[in-house]
Design a protein around this motif. Structure first.
Motif: not given
Length: 219
Positions: A53-70, A84-88
């Motif tokens: 997210a930091i390196s690519l600076e995408p317009d939109l991020i689709l994010l799973d909620l239940n992931m192992k670890g973080m 990070v200003a991307s829409r999430v």
């Protein structure tokens, strides 16, 4: 994790963060069928997603909620803290009130469920790409409950300047900063300043809270 080069500015660049490989691949294929959407990166965990997210600076991020670890919530908070200003948009299986509340209060721009029909998911992602706030239709009542404003918010609107009130109502319509700037004939930077002041004065933590509050006030 992997990534590809960013596309031209007329195409919405999308980053997928999900720990299920098959879902990521299927989702990437679905999204890439749309000319105006392009998956530019995939991550299988929160830390890798944050880095991309930091390196690519995408317009939109689709994010799973239940992931192992973080998990998704920790990843979202880390992204916002990193600037990070991307829409999430959360894309998850969880309909729990606590999860919905936590994600919106952390600054998510939408919340969708993974069992949506593919066509409906594409429609929602396309809306999110234009800056709209996207919510799974089944979560409307839950969202209204978790984002119910404090009783004194009504009087706080008097603290807003006429320009800030105008920005607030454009936020409620789901307009992105670029669209608001065009409608008000001001710079996008000025819009960002207005948005920050509106959220601070009304004690809201996200644009979604502000938008839901306006809708509730006009019922």
């Amino acid at each position: 994790m992997n990534s590809i080069a960013l596309q031209d500015e007329d195409v919405t660049s999308i980053l997928l963060i999900d720990d299920h490989p098959l879902l990521r691949k299927g989702l990437a294929q679905l999204l890439d069928e749309e000319d105006e959407l392009s998956v530019v990166g995939e991550a299988s965990n929160g830390q890798a997603g944050l880095d991309l997210a930091i390196s690519l600076e995408p317009d939109l991020i689709l994010l799973d909620l239940n992931m192992k670890g973080m998990d998704g919530l920790a990843t979202l908070k880390a992204m916002r803290s990193a600037g990070v200003a991307s829409r999430v948009v959360a894309l998850t299986v969880s309909e729990h009130r606590e999860d919905v509340a936590a994600m919106f209060k952390a600054g998510v721009d939408g919340y969708l469920l993974k069992d949506m029909e593919p066509e409906e998911l594409l429609d929602k992602v396309s809306e999110a790409a234009t800056g709209k706030l996207v919510i799974d239709d089944r979560l409307g009542q839950v969202l209204a409950q978790v984002l119910r404003p404090e009783e004194d918010s009504g009087s706080k609107i008097d603290l807003l300047t006429p320009k800030e009130k105008e920005v607030l109502f454009f936020i409620a319509e789901g307009d992105a900063n670029k669209v608001i700037a065009r409608k008000m004939n001001i710079s996008e930077g000025t819009v960002k300043v207005h948005v920050k002041r509106v959220l601070r004065k009304l004690d809201f933590r996200s644009r979604v809270e502000a938008a839901v509050w306006v809708v509730n006030q006009n019922r």
